[in-house]
Design an enzyme around this catalytic site. Structure first.
Site: not given
Ligand code: IVH
Length: 715
Positions: A50, A53, A99-100, A133, A135, A436, A439
């Site tokens: 590296d 390079y 969208s619908l 119609e 979808k 939890c 944690c």
């Protein structure tokens, strides 16, 4: 001085190199760096270190800046610093792709009609026609024609911005490249899909090649369209149905049905099952007729779309934030399957919610293999709803049970039922954790809340990671190259703990790029791209900034509303501080923002006034300067920028339409009269509000006055 440091110094000083030498050296460097890149990226087998390079690249840059005219066409600086895009170019839609809203029950179809009549002030006997119609279950595409030529094809994306897939769309035979007798500007919208037969054949061919197969025709269509190499798209049998339009320079027709007929005449495929219907009863009859043919259509559909037929009514009805008021998708019932519940895992979300996830023996539900499903919350598992009433007749769900999975559309699969006859002896009820799992903090359930939440806040790694994932997600900061996987990787290594750290990545880990480049999955190119993508977001829009904070209840559209209302982040923070007692002018001002309710306002104020959150925001603001929200588009109208209050009865339109009209004209509509009110529209029966307006000396007009101001009665 170390060898590397000496080499670096030399690299930075082109010294007394002659032009001829420089030309030669640049050629050699281009070759060497290209080989190194290929070895590194393509072969995964680096040929130089590296450090070497980097020295070569610096030397190249130094020579180029000393001899700018010698910079080669294949200069390594160009190739790596600005790599060819690995993704599609972004396209901003001239008109948002919506969208619908969904309906699942027949009763909802009746409610849809009733709601529209109310909005439009039509009585029960007035005509209100629709189209019905299928979808189509594919992916939507917007085709832009200018002067009859296809100039751009874009996917929906987030509705505002999609991906430019023009070369790909050009390979689809259902998509005409030129149109005759079309409006000068015409955006045709519809669905790209794959037939069942083509899907089966594609998967068979893929399998034979040892290539990836697709889970269903929709995935196959999406995967085939979104190919960087359009030749791959050409080899895939995609089809297209047109069903809508975006920008047009001239109206297509006066009704939806005629507009579809016009699209057919222009050369598009439109769905032959599209039918004009006179009301809910006919809509439902057409729904049943389409459902009966579903299995023999030869392509996937997942419901029936109903649209108001008259386009002038569509215009009056307008849009909610993401869906038109004038259309609805009546979905087919969800698909079901039985399988075994192998385990229940608990996931911790960004707001600390503990969500139970069912791990299932994989099962195919409606063509998709499902191995995970949501179990909602602890009550759902126990067999009761949030009010304590039985669900599933009180049957609980236990690990090892046979459960019924269902999937409706794109949503996460759910568990619907459990088969007690198949329950193994000795099984025990599931005990929902009270700490939890990530944690160890106590997980609490507030009264009235169905969800148990981890109280660990930012010390909980799961919450922190989820917050970060949300922060970089598409609707928030949308940082390309930094997805959920990378966020986890960086979090686990301690590179990022909070949003501000993302913007410090380059300074901390980018020097020489070794650190990032040496990591699995990262090359120089992707690292540079990432830093660039991060830098690009230092001026993110305020609405995205707010949404990115991940405040409970504050979604994408609310974030936009708040951003537009306050304009700057400073004003938002100041408003939160002033509203901290949940009363007074600042609080009222928040509640008066159309679309912001009390629950949301409380969450906003509480979160933004917490010390830890505020400190984290302050650190973020040292890195990011959110772009002030654009003032709402200045509409040229007599009421633009004004705050209106409607009171009393309106005779020619419903309250809802009046409000939507006022908002479309750039006005705000408030529920109560105050000093900030600019205009009161008082119909018959107006009471205390009109009186208060008179007291405060606020201008008041009647309905005719309002219609004139709104320009609703063209002379
Ligand atoms: S109309 C403004 N019609 O369903 C209204 N959409 O869930 C635009 N879809 O994003 C949509 N078939 O991709 C419409 N016949 C049809 C449709 C259809 C499939 C898709 C479309 C839309 C999604 C909404």
């Amino acid at each position: 001085m170390t060898d590397t440091a000496a080499a670096r110094d030399q690299a930075l000083d082109p010294g007394k190199v002659s032009e001829a030498e420089a030309r030669q050296e640049l050629e050699a460097l281009a070759k060497r760096l290209a080989e190194a890149n290929a070895a590194y990226h393509t072969d995964d087998a680096p040929v130089i270190s590296d450090a070497e390079y980097d020295v070569l690249r610096q030397r190249n840059a130094a020579l180029e800046s000393a001899f700018p005219h010698l910079k080669r066409a294949d200069s390594p600086t160009e190739q790596i610093g600005a790599p060819v895009s690995e993704t599609f170019a972004k396209v901003t839609h001239a008109q948002r792709m919506m969208s619908l809203a969904n309906a699942f029950e027949e009763a909802e179809v009746v409610d849809f009609d009733v709601g529209l009549r109310r909005f439009l002030s039509l009585d029960d006997t007035a005509e209100l026609a629709y189209t019905a119609e299928p979808k189509i279950d594919g992916l939507s595409l917007s085709l832009r024609y200018e002067h009859g030529t296809l100039v751009q094809a874009a996917t929906r994306g987030d509705g505002t911005t999609g991906e430019n897939v023009t070369p790909n769309a050009c390979t689809i035979s259902d998509i005409p490249e030129t149109l005759e007798d079309a409006p000068e500007i015409l955006e045709v919208r519809g669905e790209v899909y794959m037939s069942h037969a083509d899907f089966e054949a594609l998967n068979t061919a893929q399998k034979a090649k040892g290539a990836k197969t697709f889970a269903n025709p929709r995935n196959a269509a999406a995967g085939s369209l979104r190919q960087l190499d359009a030749e791959i798209t050409r080899s895939r049998p995609l089809r297209f149905f047109a069903y809508a339009w975006g920008e047009t320079s001239a109206p297509l027709a006066e009704t939806q049905a005629d507009a579809i007929a016009r699209l057919t005449a222009l050369g598009f495929q439109t769905n032959p099952l599209t039918k004009r219907c006179d009301g809910p009863a006919e809509l439902i009859a057409q729904y049943r007729a389409i459902e009966a043919q579903r299995a023999t259509l030869g392509y996937d559909i997942d419901g029936v779309v109903y649209k108001v037929d008259a386009l002038d009514l569509q215009r009056r009805l307008g849009f909610r934030s993401t869906t038109p008021r004038w259309a609805i998708a009546h979905k087919f019932p969800a698909e079901l399957a039985w399988t075994r519940l192998e385990a229940i895992d608990i996931q911790v979300g960004r707001t600390g919610a503990l969500s139970p996830v069912a791990r299932l023996t994989p099962v195919t539900v409606g063509g998709v293999v499902v191995s995970n499903a949501t179990l909602h919350n602890e009550d759902y598992i126990a067999g009761r709803d949030s009010k304590g009433a039985d669900i599933r007749d009180g049957r609980d769900i236990r690990v090892g049970d046979w459960v019924q999975v269902y999937r409706a559309g794109d949503v996460i699969p759910k568990i619907k039922d459990v088969d007690l006859d198949k329950r193994a002896g000795g099984s025990v009820p599931y005990e929902f954790p009270v700490t939890c799992p990530e944690c160890g903090s106590v997980a609490m359930r507030e009264e009235g809340d169905a969800v148990r939440r981890c109280t660990g806040g930012l010390i909980c790694p799961a919450q922190a990671v989820e917050k970060l994932k949300h922060f970089v997600s598409r609707a928030a900061f949308d940082i390309e190259g930094l997805g959920a996987k990378q966020v986890e990787q960086f979090y686990n290594d301690g590179w990022i703990r909070e949003p501000a750290d993302i913007f410090k990545l380059k300074a901390r880990y980018g020097s020489g790029l070794q650190q990032l480049r040496n990591r699995e999955g990262w090359g120089e190119k992707s690292a540079l791209n990432l830093f660039q993508a991060i830098d690009d977001k230092r001026n993110v829009a305020l609405s995205r900034f707010l949404f990115g904070l991940g405040i409970r209840h504050v979604g994408e559209s609310a974030s936009s509303l708040i951003a537009t209302h306050f304009g700057t982040i400073e004003a938002v923070l100041e408003a939160a501080d002033s509203a901290v007692s949940f009363e007074g002018d600042a609080w009222d001002d928040l509640l008066n923002i159309n679309g912001v309710g009390e629950v949301m306002a409380r969450a906003l104020v509480t979160t933004l006034t917490q010390d830890a959150e505020r400190a984290s925001i302050a650190r973020l603001l040292e890195e990011v300067a959110p772009a002030p929200a654009e003032a709402p588009e200045v509409v040229d109208s007599a009421v633009a920028g004004k705050t209106l209050v409607f009171t009393g009865t309106l005779e020619t339109m419903s309250r809802a339409e009046a409000k939507a009209t006022a908002e479309a004209l750039g006005a705000k509509v408030a529920g109560s009269v105050s000093k900030k009110t600019d205009l009161v529209i008082a119909g018959p029966g107006a009471g205390s509000k009109a009186a208060k307006a008179a007291d405060l000396g606020i201008e008041t007009v009647d309905e005719a006055g309002w219609r004139a101001l709104a320009g609703l009665d063209p002379s």
